[in-house]
Each structure stands twice: as C-alpha cells, then as structure tokens.
Scaffold this motif. Structure first.
Motif, PDB file in Angstrom:
ATOM      1  N   UNK A 119     -32.259 -25.664  14.471  1.00 41.19           N
ATOM      2  CA  UNK A 119     -32.496 -24.794  13.321  1.00 41.19           C
ATOM      3  C   UNK A 119     -33.158 -23.466  13.675  1.00 41.19           C
ATOM      4  N   UNK A 120     -34.179 -23.422  14.535  1.00 43.51           N
ATOM      5  CA  UNK A 120     -34.785 -22.113  14.843  1.00 43.51           C
ATOM      6  C   UNK A 120     -33.808 -21.142  15.505  1.00 43.51           C
TER       7      UNK A 120
ATOM      8  N   UNK B  32     -40.295 -28.879  16.286  1.00 41.19           N
ATOM      9  CA  UNK B  32     -40.745 -29.614  17.476  1.00 41.19           C
ATOM     10  C   UNK B  32     -40.587 -31.101  17.223  1.00 41.19           C
ATOM     11  N   UNK B  33     -39.840 -31.751  18.097  1.00 42.99           N
ATOM     12  CA  UNK B  33     -39.628 -33.189  17.966  1.00 42.99           C
ATOM     13  C   UNK B  33     -40.863 -33.901  18.511  1.00 42.99           C
ATOM     14  N   UNK B  34     -41.475 -34.705  17.663  1.00 46.93           N
ATOM     15  CA  UNK B  34     -42.681 -35.433  18.038  1.00 46.93           C
ATOM     16  C   UNK B  34     -42.364 -36.841  18.525  1.00 46.93           C
TER      17      UNK B  34
ATOM     18  N   UNK C 221     -40.909 -34.857  13.178  1.00 54.93           N
ATOM     19  CA  UNK C 221     -40.818 -33.427  13.455  1.00 54.93           C
ATOM     20  C   UNK C 221     -42.060 -32.682  12.992  1.00 54.93           C
ATOM     21  N   UNK C 222     -42.352 -31.585  13.674  1.00 55.59           N
ATOM     22  CA  UNK C 222     -43.286 -30.574  13.175  1.00 55.59           C
ATOM     23  C   UNK C 222     -42.423 -29.331  12.966  1.00 55.59           C
TER      24      UNK C 222
ATOM     25  N   UNK D 257     -42.519 -33.797   9.177  1.00 55.93           N
ATOM     26  CA  UNK D 257     -41.520 -34.557   8.426  1.00 55.93           C
ATOM     27  C   UNK D 257     -40.890 -35.615   9.318  1.00 55.93           C
ATOM     28  N   UNK D 258     -40.284 -36.563   8.649  1.00 53.86           N
ATOM     29  CA  UNK D 258     -39.439 -37.553   9.294  1.00 53.86           C
ATOM     30  C   UNK D 258     -38.026 -37.264   8.799  1.00 53.86           C
TER      31      UNK D 258
END
Length: 157
Positions: free
Chosen positions: A26-27, A37-39, A48-49, A70-71
C-alpha cells in the motif's frame, strides 16, 4: 455506527482483490499511505502497524499523520463477494471493524468498504467519537484509497 463508501471499477474483481489484499504494498501504491509494517502472521491473519496522511488540501500535498494497529485477513471463499477484513487493534480507532466487499458485475466490479465503529466516551455517549472519526478521517482516507485502487486496476485492464 456503520458507514460505507462504494465505487464501481472497470476491472475484474479478482484483480482488484489482489491489489487490495497486498497490504504491505500500500505505501508504494497509495500516495497517502506512509507505512505498513507487518508485525506478525498467524493462521492466515496479518498483524500490522499502519500509518497514513489525512489530506487537508484538495491536492493532498498537506496532510495530518494518523496511525493505528490492525489485524487483516482475506475471505475469498465466495467468488460473488470477495472480502478483505480488518480489525483495528490499537490507536484511536481500536475496535473498528472494516470489511471490503469486492463483487463482480458486468464490465468489472463494485467495491464497498464498510466501517463499523462504536466507542463510548463519558458524558458524550457512543456516537460522538465514531461520527467525528468517520467524517474527519475514515471518509477522506478510504475515499482516496478507493479512488487510487480504481485508477490502478483500470490502468492495468
């Protein structure tokens, strides 16, 4: 409170679903997104952040930074209603449920993003904050997201 935004896209539903599902991109695809950022990943879900800019001008050059956790997961078992789901797990929108419905139609597909959000605040009740968030943040950001995905998907078709 439930709100929704919709757009018709002259591109196949599977193409739009593939574009939207790749949240890590997306960015790169969406100029108003600053970072995803995948957490972590577990059981088909991605933690995600996310951060974006809420445009303050029509051109979108000036914006207010917003961030949340978010998830995200995809539900592709019904080809007549491909769904991309988000549950906000942190930030001011904690508890928000977001569902993208991507439905084939003649000439392409329709995309509807539903936002369900309830947050009770002392003295003002449960509707004040969700209405404010919807008007000032959800609609400007999600609207720009839909418009950009429409342009991208139609350009590739």
């Amino acid at each position: 409170m439930r709100s929704q935004l919709s757009v018709d896209i002259a591109a196949p539903a599977q193409r739009v679903f593939a574009l939207a599902r790749d949240v890590a991109a997306w960015p790169r695809l969406l100029p108003h997104y600053r970072g995803v950022h995948i957490l972590g990943r577990r059981d088909g879900r991605v933690a995600l952040r996310m951060s974006a800019r809420r445009p303050l001008t029509r051109e979108g050059r000036i914006g207010m930074p917003v961030a949340w956790r978010a998830e995200q997961w995809a539900e592709a078992d019904d080809p007549a209603d491909l769904r991309l789901r988000f549950r906000h797990t942190g930030g001011p929108t904690r508890g928000m449920e977001v569902t993208w419905h991507i439905r084939p139609q003649p000439g392409g597909c329709s995309v509807t993003i539903e936002h369900d959000f309830v947050r009770r605040l002392p003295l003002v009740g449960q509707d004040a904050l969700p209405r404010l968030v919807d008007r000032l943040f959800v609609r400007p950001i999600a609207g720009r997201t839909l418009a950009t995905f429409k342009a991208l998907a139609e350009a590739e078709t």
